[in-house]
Structures are given as C-alpha cells and as structure tokens.
Design a protein around this motif. Structure first.
Motif, short mmCIF file in Angstrom:
data_model
loop_
_atom_site.label_atom_id
_atom_site.label_comp_id
_atom_site.label_asym_id
_atom_site.label_seq_id
_atom_site.Cartn_x
_atom_site.Cartn_y
_atom_site.Cartn_z
N SER A 145 0.84 -1.19 0.00
CA SER A 145 0.00 0.00 0.00
C SER A 145 0.88 1.25 0.00
O SER A 145 2.11 1.16 0.11
CB SER A 145 -0.89 0.02 1.25
OG SER A 145 -0.10 0.20 2.41
N HIS A 147 1.05 3.18 2.43
CA HIS A 147 1.66 3.21 3.77
C HIS A 147 2.99 2.45 3.79
O HIS A 147 3.94 2.89 4.43
CB HIS A 147 0.70 2.63 4.82
CG HIS A 147 -0.55 3.41 4.97
ND1 HIS A 147 -0.58 4.65 5.56
CD2 HIS A 147 -1.83 3.16 4.59
CE1 HIS A 147 -1.81 5.12 5.55
NE2 HIS A 147 -2.58 4.23 4.97
N HIS A 148 3.03 1.33 3.07
CA HIS A 148 4.28 0.58 2.97
C HIS A 148 5.35 1.41 2.24
O HIS A 148 6.52 1.41 2.63
CB HIS A 148 4.07 -0.75 2.24
CG HIS A 148 3.22 -1.70 2.99
ND1 HIS A 148 1.96 -2.07 2.55
CD2 HIS A 148 3.41 -2.35 4.17
CE1 HIS A 148 1.44 -2.92 3.40
NE2 HIS A 148 2.29 -3.10 4.40
N ALA A 151 6.65 4.07 4.58
CA ALA A 151 7.54 3.49 5.59
C ALA A 151 8.91 3.22 4.99
O ALA A 151 9.94 3.47 5.63
CB ALA A 151 6.94 2.20 6.16
#
Length: 175
Positions: A145, A147-148, A151
């Motif tokens: 995603s 979000h990955h 990160a």
C-alpha cells in the motif's frame, strides 16, 4: 488474510506457489489455460468476487452477484468454461466518481460474469508477474500500500541519508 484462506479452501495455494517459483526461476509455462479454467480456480474467483462489496453493483447487463448465486457450482463452472471457448466480454458500464480534489475519475464496472472470468485469469497470472517485480515496487500490488511505500521512504531517509523523493503519475494521452 481472507484471500489466503480461500486459496487453501479451494486447494490452490500450492498451484499459485508453484507458478511463482517457476516464474522466479525464469522457467516457461504450459497449460496455463487449464489452470485458469479449472473448477477450483473458477470457484475461488467467484468466492473472491462475491466477498467484494462491489459485487452488488450491476454491469451493463443489469446482473449482480445475486443472479450468479442462483447457479449451482457446476452450472457456474460450466458457464464460465463455455464462455471461455470464444470469450467476448460485454461492454463496461461507465460511472464517474468524485475524487478528494473535486475532480471526477472514470470507473468501469464490468458485468458480473466478466468479473469472475477476469478474476480467474488474475489469480493465475498474478503470481507469475509478482515474481518479476522489484521488491520495493508498491503500486497496485497485493499486500502492498501507500503506507508501505511511505515506511520504506522514511527508512531510507533515516538509514541511507537520502533526501529526495520522486513521485511520478503516468497519464495516457490519446489524440
């Protein structure tokens, strides 16, 4: 993860893992159409589509998952297999969805049986394609995603002292 449970239920985990492993080793494939049109793969595709909230949205033929639910498993498998002998998808219903910025984006809604057929192909082709992707590609991939990606960017900034991020959006321009 729901999808993995479905894979196990329809005994497809080993098949998909083998496809991934063969692709990872740059091996060639034969008989993929047999896997795509297998009873287990078609029923897995149906189950996956059925669990999607969009399955109640009709395509251009007006049918939804409720219409497909009326078929027995054997009728569904036979219908998909027969359609694939000379497959021609039906037209896609166009709907415009408002984005956060107020602009509209097009959404194509295939007919429900076409969605099952497309999912049958996706399930078999995805492990093959996944084996070829760079590990840190995040766009439109399973179990990844935005979000990955964020990160990973934060990790690189902190660990490798990278200070630039490039975001690219591809747009197809037709004349």
């Amino acid at each position: 993860m729901q999808a993995l449970r479905y894979w196990d239920y329809y005994d497809m985990t080993e098949t998909f893992t083998d496809l991934y492993d063969k692709a990872n080793q740059q091996q060639s494939f034969s008989h993929l159409f047999d896997v795509i049109t297998s009873r287990e793969n078609i029923l897995l595709a149906y189950r996956t589509i059925k669990s999607n909230k969009g399955s109640e949205t009709p395509g251009t033929d007006g049918k939804t998952i409720t219409d497909i639910k009326k078929l027995s498993e054997e009728e569904l498998v036979t219908e998909v297999q027969n359609k694939l002998e000379n497959y021609r998808p039906k037209k896609v219903r166009r709907k415009w969805i408002e984005k956060d910025n107020g602009k509209l984006r097009p959404l194509g809604i295939p007919c429900i049986l076409d969605r099952v057929i497309q999912q049958s192909f996706k399930q078999v082709l995805e492990p093959i394609a996944e084996a070829q992707f760079y590990n840190h590609s995040y766009g439109f991939r399973p179990l990844r995603s935005a979000h990955h990606a964020m990160a990973r960017i934060q990790f690189l900034i902190n660990q490798a002292h990278f200070h630039f991020v490039v975001d690219i959006d591809i747009k197809v321009i037709t004349s």
